[in-house]
Scaffold this active site. Sequence first.
Site, mmCIF file in Angstrom:
data_model
loop_
_atom_site.group_PDB
_atom_site.id
_atom_site.type_symbol
_atom_site.label_atom_id
_atom_site.label_comp_id
_atom_site.label_asym_id
_atom_site.label_seq_id
_atom_site.Cartn_x
_atom_site.Cartn_y
_atom_site.Cartn_z
ATOM 1 N N SER A 300 0.813 -1.218 0.000
ATOM 2 C CA SER A 300 0.000 0.000 0.000
ATOM 3 C C SER A 300 0.846 1.267 0.000
ATOM 4 O O SER A 300 1.911 1.322 0.625
ATOM 5 C CB SER A 300 -0.914 0.022 1.233
ATOM 6 O OG SER A 300 -1.761 -1.101 1.260
ATOM 7 N N ILE A 311 -6.206 8.110 1.837
ATOM 8 C CA ILE A 311 -6.488 7.186 0.748
ATOM 9 C C ILE A 311 -5.332 6.203 0.623
ATOM 10 O O ILE A 311 -4.194 6.589 0.360
ATOM 11 C CB ILE A 311 -6.688 7.939 -0.591
ATOM 12 C CG1 ILE A 311 -7.708 9.077 -0.423
ATOM 13 C CG2 ILE A 311 -7.101 6.967 -1.682
ATOM 14 C CD1 ILE A 311 -9.080 8.620 0.016
ATOM 15 N N GLU A 312 -5.639 4.940 0.836
ATOM 16 C CA GLU A 312 -4.654 3.863 0.708
ATOM 17 C C GLU A 312 -4.848 3.221 -0.666
ATOM 18 O O GLU A 312 -5.924 2.705 -0.966
ATOM 19 C CB GLU A 312 -4.875 2.841 1.825
ATOM 20 C CG GLU A 312 -3.939 1.654 1.801
ATOM 21 C CD GLU A 312 -4.258 0.654 2.917
ATOM 22 O OE1 GLU A 312 -3.618 -0.416 2.942
ATOM 23 O OE2 GLU A 312 -5.140 0.945 3.747
ATOM 24 N N VAL A 313 -3.821 3.287 -1.513
ATOM 25 C CA VAL A 313 -3.888 2.700 -2.847
ATOM 26 C C VAL A 313 -3.038 1.429 -2.821
ATOM 27 O O VAL A 313 -1.830 1.493 -2.586
ATOM 28 C CB VAL A 313 -3.385 3.670 -3.921
ATOM 29 C CG1 VAL A 313 -3.594 3.075 -5.313
ATOM 30 C CG2 VAL A 313 -4.106 5.015 -3.808
#
Length: 325
Positions: A300, A311-313
């Site tokens: 992440s 916001i964790e992508v």
Amino acid sequence: MADDSESASSWSRVETFLRDRGAADMPHPGGTLLAHLGRVRRLLADWGADPVVQMAGLCHATYGTDGFDQWLQPVTERSLLAELIGDRAEALVYLYASCDRSVVYPQLGGAQPVVFRDRFTGTEHVLGETDLRAFIEITAANELDVMAHNDELAARYGAELHRLFARSGDLLSTAARTACTEQLGRWSAPPVRITGIDHLVLTVANIERIIDFYQRVLGMRPVTFGAGRRALAFGTSKINLHEVGSEFLPRATHPTPGSADLCLLTDLPQSQLLQHLTACGVQVAEGPVPRTGAQGPITSTYVRDPDGNLIEVSTYDPGTGELHS
């Protein structure tokens, strides 16, 4: 010893009475009706039930029941059974036999009083707590024995019975309540199964600014629906947008911009994601770092949107899809 001998003699006389009326020849889950009645009585004894309740359990099918409509003795001859087992025990046998379950069962575990309907006469009366507790205890013993000896019935009615005894737990003895939980617990799967997330809602300070960020940085697609409502679509989901002070109803109790923490999945390698974020002028808060997703290990990178939402992508590690398919 004399008392024990007298008690054993009483049980023997009652079993002879039941046998003489065909209970030993009547098929029932677990063998014969007589065998079932004996197991119910012993189960009640194991739970510490009063001897009168045990006796009622042994004779509970004498007049037939709402679930087993084969009688050993006509209900018009109640005095014969009362003379044999006593007025109180016979009254409990009649109570159990006469119960209109479609009316009574839905009330159990709810607000008292329980209005009891007699299936033989159609009359109704309020059930006192002592009778109610005895009735539910006998019901539990009867149903647990049936479920233990018939897998088909257990699969069909196990979950329903688990809910019945769970909500009636305060009226059961501790031993009976424990037995119901242990035996019926495997049928207690909840009736609702959540299969995914369709959409979520973000309360934002400025809709146009948020749409620009999510479209430019994360590739989401702006959509308009309803009466001019705005949203961001991605994959098979979307984010509906509420502007603070003008939220749509119903809404969260305390809608606040910047209070969300989301994990979004991408198929873009993390190295390329970092390059893209740099090109967009977006600062990385943390990452890439190992984390655990809903289906296994993920990697992440964390960023913040214009409102400060975290916001964790994330990307799933190679092989995770095969492991969880």
